[in-house]
Design an enzyme around this catalytic site. Structure first.
Site, PDB file in Angstrom:
ATOM      1  N   SER A 189      21.080  42.804-147.103  1.00  0.00           N
ATOM      2  CA  SER A 189      21.875  42.164-145.951  1.00  0.00           C
ATOM      3  C   SER A 189      22.610  43.653-145.466  1.00  0.00           C
ATOM      4  O   SER A 189      21.773  44.656-145.083  1.00  0.00           O
ATOM      5  CB  SER A 189      22.773  40.940-146.046  1.00  0.00           C
ATOM      6  N   HIS A 238      16.934  34.194-146.357  1.00  0.00           N
ATOM      7  CA  HIS A 238      17.887  35.274-147.074  1.00  0.00           C
ATOM      8  C   HIS A 238      18.688  35.085-147.970  1.00  0.00           C
ATOM      9  O   HIS A 238      19.267  36.088-148.647  1.00  0.00           O
ATOM     10  CB  HIS A 238      18.800  35.175-145.404  1.00  0.00           C
TER      11      HIS A 238
END
Length: 699
Positions: free
Chosen positions: A558, A671
């Site tokens: 991320s 994610h």
């Protein structure tokens, strides 16, 4: 006879039994909590409720049916417990006698319910349910069986996925959920005896976690009902009669996330903020006086953030309670994060500073409070991923003073406290037979003279030793407004078991070091934050001479993936890099991420098309020409937070430049792959990460 301890393996990540979300019964004799563990046969996870008798220490598994049993709530008398289970007809509310007996299903809902809350009378349970815009809460038809309901729900979801979709909202997708139908979370109440469901709110607005007044007359809920809700992203606080009726505004002075009501019903404790620092704003505590309609900012001069800003690959997005009142209404218990630790602090009403009542060198990630002198909490530390403990909060520790950014931090070990603590669970005993790497915190000075915190995990084997030194993997965390701390990381332990040291640091932007520290990265991605990361690596190399400065790899996910991409475009000091769920181009990120517009505007400081130059300047793709480091781009195909096109762009440009770059696409993952993805995919990810680095380790 002694036996050598085993090294931790890739698959050990799903052997752990992880306690969470503890609840104390009204009489204080029972603690019920969730336990999650992996299910390799089903390539998933199971979660069941366990209960421990406080006096005898006896532990029983309370649920055995279904794969997801969670969110336990005791009724006011402590005779029954409501919880969510997928054992029959999808996720439904179930009621189980505390002293034994069969659970019974209360609801026949077609969409999941959350945020369960009992009415003081015990006759009603409140919760939030997604409801299609302009319609009422969906329930099974009278002639449906549980199997019929499951089939109908599956058919509905398939039709949605397979059909064309028209959107009118700015934020029309969400990571972990996908493309969003026109549904809004509404408040409902469920009759405990009959299971009848009443919808209490409506309209194209979401409602948040409800709180009940002690007399059972009023419900308080956060909700964003503003005219330009998607642009303001601000939840005001509302009240409505507990039996349903008109919704009225209480206060719009705070963006409210959670609320709790004082025992006398005269005050509200609010978690929220006023967005003074945008996306980097610390979570704050406020008191609202219902009689005078006045708001007091309790934590105005408190240097740290409330809540848990720690992180681990053992769990994802654990729910933590809002402010918990003492029964006399004179104090509140909350979590707070400071310098890698998450602790429980107690705030006396009217006091300027709180006191620390449970904590130490660890991360408390869930707790409950009996309102008197006892708390129960789940915590992790460097050596184990999760434990359940109870303590009498009779002692307290002084809160850390406010610290200037150039001043030393609390640079000494902080033992667990209080001393009255006792462990309640018996999970993960198998870990005693395995090698667990030691972790040492260190402190260093970066650019501007700012003091920072990092950690070094030394390897548990000398298999990669060369000339008396071991190779290093530098890990960069996501967020960026999170922080590494005194928590267990299976990934780091696995890398250490392969002969590598792991260095992980908290650059500016991280949480736990003051508001200025957290906000300082905004509009400056890749600038001083990248120098902080490199300064932390250099400090670790200087302090731990067994670390090999010639054999350092880098990885992160991320924001950490962004930073990995950025670093390889600005330095050649790494022999390999693995960029996970990354960002490479903020110009396109603005339009494809589920949080693109507000995140880019608040974090990077610009919008499309007005500020393309500024966004491009902070985009790693702009510096692709300089990349010489072998790079693996590892990305989930269903990642809506940092969509896979971010990796695709970087890969295509680097491949066209004939760089050493590979792209690994992980299907059926979002994610949160490293924390909650399918076990088989988490195994594949970690193996690929390590094997790419290890294959390029210099001789």
């Amino acid at each position: 006879m002694s036996f050598a301890k085993k090294a931790l393996d890739v698959t050990d990540m799903v052997r752990f039994e992880l306690p969470a979300n503890p609840k104390i019964s009204p009489d204080g004799l029972t603690v019920v909590y969730e336990v999650t563990t992996g299910d390799l046969a089903a390539d998933g996870y199971v979660r069941h409720l366990h209960a421990v008798h406080v006096e005898s220490g006896e532990i029983k598994q309370w649920t055995h049916v279904g794969t997801q049993n969670a969110s336990p709530v005791f009724d006011p008398l402590g005779k029954n417990i409501a919880f969510l289970s997928n054992r029959e007809g999808g996720s439904q509310v179930w009621l189980m006698p505390r002293m034994g007996g069969e659970a019974r299903r209360l609801t026949r809902l077609c969409r999941p319910v959350s945020n369960l809350l009992f009415h003081p009378s015990g006759k009603w349970i409140y919760g939030t349910v997604a409801v299609p815009e302009g319609k009422t809460v969906e329930q099974w038809e009278d002639d449906w069986s549980a199997a019929d309901a499951v089939k109908k729900i599956e058919d509905r979801d398939k039709a949605w996925m397979d059909g064309p979709k028209r959107f009118r909202r700015l934020y029309y997708k969400a990571d972990g959920t996908g493309l969003l139908p026109d549904v809004y979370r509404q408040l409902v109440r469920i009759h405990v005896e009959t299971g009848a469901v009443e919808q209490l709110t409506d309209g194209p607005y979401h409602v948040g976690e409800p709180a009940m007044s002690p007399d059972g007359e009023t419900i308080y809920i956060p909700s964003n009902r503003r005219q330009h809700a998607e642009l303001e992203l601000w939840s005001d606080l509302y009240r409505l009669p507990a039996a349903g009726g008109e919704l009225t505004l209480v206060t719009n002075e705070v963006d409210v996330s959670q609320v709790s009501v004082s025992p006398d019903g005269k005050h509200l404790a609010l978690f929220g903020d006023q967005k003074k620092f945008g996306n980097a704003s610390h979570l704050q505590l406020y008191l609202y006086n219902l009689e005078s309609s006045s708001l007091i900012h309790v934590t105005e001069h408190f240097p740290d953030t409330l809540g848990n800003a720690g992180m681990s690959d053992m769990r994802a997005h654990e729910h933590t309670p809002g402010p918990l009142w003492s029964k006399d209404g004179q104090s509140l218990l909350v979590l707070a994060t400071r310098e890698g630790r998450t602790e429980i602090i107690r705030w006396q009403v009217g006091a300027h500073q709180p006191e620390r009542v449970a904590g130490g060198d660890r991360e408390i990630y869930g707790f409950d409070y009996d309102g008197k002198d006892t708390a129960v909490y789940c915590y992790t530390d460097f050596g184990q991923p999760g434990r359940l403990a109870m303590a009498v909060l009779s002692q307290s520790v002084e809160v850390f003073p406010e610290r200037a950014l150039k001043e030393p931090m609390h640079e000494h070990p902080c033992p667990p406290f209080p001393t009255t603590e006792r462990r309640l669970d018996v999970h993960n005993e198998w870990l005693e037979g395995h090698q667990v790497a030691n972790v040492e915190p260190f402190w260093y000075t970066s650019i501007d003279g700012w003091r920072m915190q990092g950690f070094v995990m030394l390897p548990t084997t000398q298999s990669k030793l060369k000339s008396g030194k071991v190779p290093v993997v530098l890990e960069v965390h996501g967020g960026p407004h999170l922080g590494y701390g005194y928590s267990f990381f299976h990934e780091f332990q696995y890398i250490a078991a392969q002969g590598y040291a792991v260095v992980f640091v908290n650059p500016r932007g991280s949480v736990g070091y003051g508001q200025e520290f957290a906000h300082s990265v905004c509009g400056e991605y890749g600038q001083k934050d990248s120098l902080d990361v490199l300064a932390g690596l250099d400090a670790a190399l200087e302090k731990y001479r067994q670390l090999d400065e010639q054999r350092v790899a880098v990885t992160g996910g991320s924001y950490g993936g962004f930073m990995t991409n950025w670093l390889v475009g600005h330095t050649d000091r790494f022999f390999a890099a693995v960029s996970q769920r990354s960002i490479s181009n903020f110009v396109s990120f603005y339009g494809v991420s589920d949080i693109g517009p507000f995140f880019t505007e608040l974090e990077i400081g610009g919008a499309v098309p007005a500020d393309v130059e500024k966004l491009w300047k902070q985009s790693p793709l702009a510096y692709a020409e300089a990349v010489r480091t072998p790079l693996l781009l590892l990305h989930s195909e269903q990642d809506y937070r940092c969509p896979i096109e971010q990796a695709e762009q970087f890969y295509s440009v680097l491949k066209r430049l004939s760089r050493d770059v590979e792209l690994l696409r992980i299907p059926n993952a979002n994610h949160d792959l490293s924390r909650s993805g399918k076990p088989s995919l988490r195994f594949a990810r970690l193996k690929a990460l390590f094997e790419f680095i290890d294959a390029r380790l210099p001789d």
